[in-house]
Motif scaffolding. Structure first.
Motif, PDB file in Angstrom:
ATOM      1  N   ALA A  19      36.012  18.230  32.667  1.00 51.05           N
ATOM      2  CA  ALA A  19      34.732  18.908  32.876  1.00 51.05           C
ATOM      3  C   ALA A  19      33.951  18.927  31.571  1.00 51.05           C
ATOM      4  O   ALA A  19      34.464  19.357  30.531  1.00 51.05           O
ATOM      5  N   LYS A  20      32.716  18.456  31.620  1.00 50.69           N
ATOM      6  CA  LYS A  20      31.810  18.464  30.467  1.00 50.69           C
ATOM      7  C   LYS A  20      30.626  19.356  30.822  1.00 50.69           C
ATOM      8  O   LYS A  20      29.777  18.994  31.632  1.00 50.69           O
ATOM      9  N   LEU A  21      30.583  20.542  30.228  1.00 51.44           N
ATOM     10  CA  LEU A  21      29.562  21.539  30.539  1.00 51.44           C
ATOM     11  C   LEU A  21      28.366  21.393  29.614  1.00 51.44           C
ATOM     12  O   LEU A  21      28.521  21.253  28.399  1.00 51.44           O
ATOM     13  N   HIS A  22      27.169  21.444  30.205  1.00 57.80           N
ATOM     14  CA  HIS A  22      25.911  21.383  29.455  1.00 57.80           C
ATOM     15  C   HIS A  22      25.045  22.554  29.903  1.00 57.80           C
ATOM     16  O   HIS A  22      24.602  22.599  31.054  1.00 57.80           O
ATOM     17  N   LEU A  23      24.834  23.510  29.009  1.00 60.54           N
ATOM     18  CA  LEU A  23      23.926  24.627  29.289  1.00 60.54           C
ATOM     19  C   LEU A  23      22.635  24.373  28.521  1.00 60.54           C
ATOM     20  O   LEU A  23      22.661  23.867  27.396  1.00 60.54           O
ATOM     21  N   TYR A  24      21.498  24.734  29.138  1.00 61.05           N
ATOM     22  CA  TYR A  24      20.199  24.371  28.597  1.00 61.05           C
ATOM     23  C   TYR A  24      19.610  25.391  27.634  1.00 61.05           C
ATOM     24  O   TYR A  24      18.491  25.212  27.173  1.00 61.05           O
ATOM     25  N   GLY A  25      20.325  26.467  27.328  1.00 57.67           N
ATOM     26  CA  GLY A  25      19.856  27.424  26.336  1.00 57.67           C
ATOM     27  C   GLY A  25      18.756  28.354  26.817  1.00 57.67           C
ATOM     28  O   GLY A  25      18.041  28.939  25.997  1.00 57.67           O
ATOM     29  N   LYS A  26      18.610  28.501  28.120  1.00 58.78           N
ATOM     30  CA  LYS A  26      17.607  29.421  28.648  1.00 58.78           C
ATOM     31  C   LYS A  26      18.071  30.854  28.411  1.00 58.78           C
ATOM     32  O   LYS A  26      19.249  31.169  28.556  1.00 58.78           O
ATOM     33  N   ALA A  27      17.136  31.716  28.051  1.00 54.40           N
ATOM     34  CA  ALA A  27      17.462  33.074  27.640  1.00 54.40           C
ATOM     35  C   ALA A  27      18.022  33.928  28.768  1.00 54.40           C
ATOM     36  O   ALA A  27      18.923  34.733  28.553  1.00 54.40           O
ATOM     37  N   GLU A  28      17.511  33.754  29.973  1.00 53.46           N
ATOM     38  CA  GLU A  28      17.908  34.638  31.073  1.00 53.46           C
ATOM     39  C   GLU A  28      18.395  33.832  32.273  1.00 53.46           C
ATOM     40  O   GLU A  28      17.715  32.917  32.732  1.00 53.46           O
ATOM     41  N   ALA A  29      19.579  34.193  32.752  1.00 52.52           N
ATOM     42  CA  ALA A  29      20.147  33.545  33.941  1.00 52.52           C
ATOM     43  C   ALA A  29      19.641  34.269  35.184  1.00 52.52           C
ATOM     44  O   ALA A  29      19.999  35.416  35.420  1.00 52.52           O
ATOM     45  N   LYS A  30      18.800  33.592  35.953  1.00 53.75           N
ATOM     46  CA  LYS A  30      18.274  34.169  37.189  1.00 53.75           C
ATOM     47  C   LYS A  30      18.841  33.404  38.377  1.00 53.75           C
ATOM     48  O   LYS A  30      19.031  32.185  38.303  1.00 53.75           O
ATOM     49  N   ARG A  31      19.070  34.102  39.455  1.00 56.63           N
ATOM     50  CA  ARG A  31      19.563  33.491  40.688  1.00 56.63           C
ATOM     51  C   ARG A  31      18.618  32.356  41.099  1.00 56.63           C
ATOM     52  O   ARG A  31      17.421  32.526  41.143  1.00 56.63           O
ATOM     53  N   GLY A  32      19.191  31.170  41.350  1.00 60.16           N
ATOM     54  CA  GLY A  32      18.414  30.021  41.793  1.00 60.16           C
ATOM     55  C   GLY A  32      17.752  29.226  40.679  1.00 60.16           C
ATOM     56  O   GLY A  32      17.151  28.195  40.935  1.00 60.16           O
ATOM     57  N   ARG A  33      17.873  29.672  39.431  1.00 62.76           N
ATOM     58  CA  ARG A  33      17.264  28.977  38.293  1.00 62.76           C
ATOM     59  C   ARG A  33      18.272  28.019  37.681  1.00 62.76           C
ATOM     60  O   ARG A  33      19.411  28.391  37.395  1.00 62.76           O
ATOM     61  N   LYS A  34      17.847  26.764  37.448  1.00 61.87           N
ATOM     62  CA  LYS A  34      18.733  25.785  36.825  1.00 61.87           C
ATOM     63  C   LYS A  34      19.010  26.197  35.386  1.00 61.87           C
ATOM     64  O   LYS A  34      18.101  26.329  34.579  1.00 61.87           O
ATOM     65  N   MET A  35      20.295  26.382  35.095  1.00 55.31           N
ATOM     66  CA  MET A  35      20.712  26.802  33.764  1.00 55.31           C
ATOM     67  C   MET A  35      21.463  25.699  33.023  1.00 55.31           C
ATOM     68  O   MET A  35      21.655  25.781  31.820  1.00 55.31           O
ATOM     69  N   GLY A  36      21.904  24.692  33.761  1.00 52.02           N
ATOM     70  CA  GLY A  36      22.658  23.606  33.155  1.00 52.02           C
ATOM     71  C   GLY A  36      23.321  22.770  34.217  1.00 52.02           C
ATOM     72  O   GLY A  36      22.941  22.821  35.398  1.00 52.02           O
ATOM     73  N   HIS A  37      24.290  22.000  33.804  1.00 57.97           N
ATOM     74  CA  HIS A  37      25.065  21.190  34.742  1.00 57.97           C
ATOM     75  C   HIS A  37      26.440  20.937  34.150  1.00 57.97           C
ATOM     76  O   HIS A  37      26.660  21.132  32.953  1.00 57.97           O
ATOM     77  N   VAL A  38      27.345  20.536  35.007  1.00 57.38           N
ATOM     78  CA  VAL A  38      28.681  20.134  34.551  1.00 57.38           C
ATOM     79  C   VAL A  38      28.958  18.749  35.120  1.00 57.38           C
ATOM     80  O   VAL A  38      28.718  18.484  36.294  1.00 57.38           O
ATOM     81  N   ASN A  39      29.385  17.845  34.234  1.00 56.04           N
ATOM     82  CA  ASN A  39      29.796  16.508  34.659  1.00 56.04           C
ATOM     83  C   ASN A  39      31.310  16.522  34.799  1.00 56.04           C
ATOM     84  O   ASN A  39      32.024  16.861  33.856  1.00 56.04           O
ATOM     85  N   LEU A  40      31.771  16.159  35.984  1.00 54.23           N
ATOM     86  CA  LEU A  40      33.206  16.094  36.254  1.00 54.23           C
ATOM     87  C   LEU A  40      33.628  14.629  36.279  1.00 54.23           C
ATOM     88  O   LEU A  40      33.337  13.899  37.226  1.00 54.23           O
TER      89      LEU A  40
END
Length: 171
Positions: free
Chosen positions: A128-149
């Motif tokens: 698993a390679k996790l990539h978070l985009y550095g957005k300040a607030e995690a909101k339901r339905g908001r893209k925060m990143g992705h994980v490549n498996l």
């Protein structure tokens, strides 16, 4: 889910005929638009085998984030090479991969899961390679990143996703 890409499966699970038709369509679009750089051509495949173009994105696109680890040249590097008139890199797929979007509601459970020893053992051979985009607030339905498996097969990646329980409804 809710008009947000959930995952990209590579290689695609479609017939060689459909894949060749999709490639011809995408190449024609790029040629007709005289694209320099990268263009993502998002398509829908109907059960009857018809292809419909849904979106054109003249830039790196979320559906291609899997290229960061799974391809010889990522979409980001390829875009820079193209617009700088440098030789393009190879696009070979080096490993099957499933890219899964991480929405606001997934961040905390994914971070909790990914550090557990059982995550590493969930499906041997899946990285698993996790990539978070550095957005300040995690909101339901908001893209925060992705994980490549990265996996031996998409099915192995699906088993990892299932074992994580991160993307289950009501999470």
């Amino acid at each position: 889910m809710n008009n947000i890409l959930h995952l990209s499966i590579v290689p695609a699970r479609a017939s060689e005929e459909v894949l060749a038709k999709a490639q011809r369509m995408a190449e024609r679009i790029a040629e007709e638009l005289d694209v320099i750089g990268l263009i993502a051509v998002e398509m829908f495949l109907t059960p009857e085998g018809e292809l419909y173009v849904n979106e054109l994105a003249p830039r790196p696109h979320n559906s291609g984030h899997y290229t960061m680890e799974a391809c010889r040249t990522s979409q980001f590097e390829q875009h820079v090479r193209a617009i700088c008139n440098l030789p393009l890199g190879g696009t070979e797929l080096m490993t099957p991969v499933v890219m899964v979007n991480v929405l606001g509601e997934h961040v905390e459970p994914l971070l909790e899961w990914i550090v557990k020893p059982e995550a590493e053992r969930a499906v041997p051979g899946v990285t698993a390679k996790l990539h978070l985009y550095g957005k300040a607030e995690a909101k339901r339905g908001r893209k925060m990143g992705h994980v490549n498996l990265l996996a031996d097969s998409p099915e192995d990646a699906f088993r990892w996703i299932e074992a994580s329980k991160v993307w289950e409804p009501n999470k």
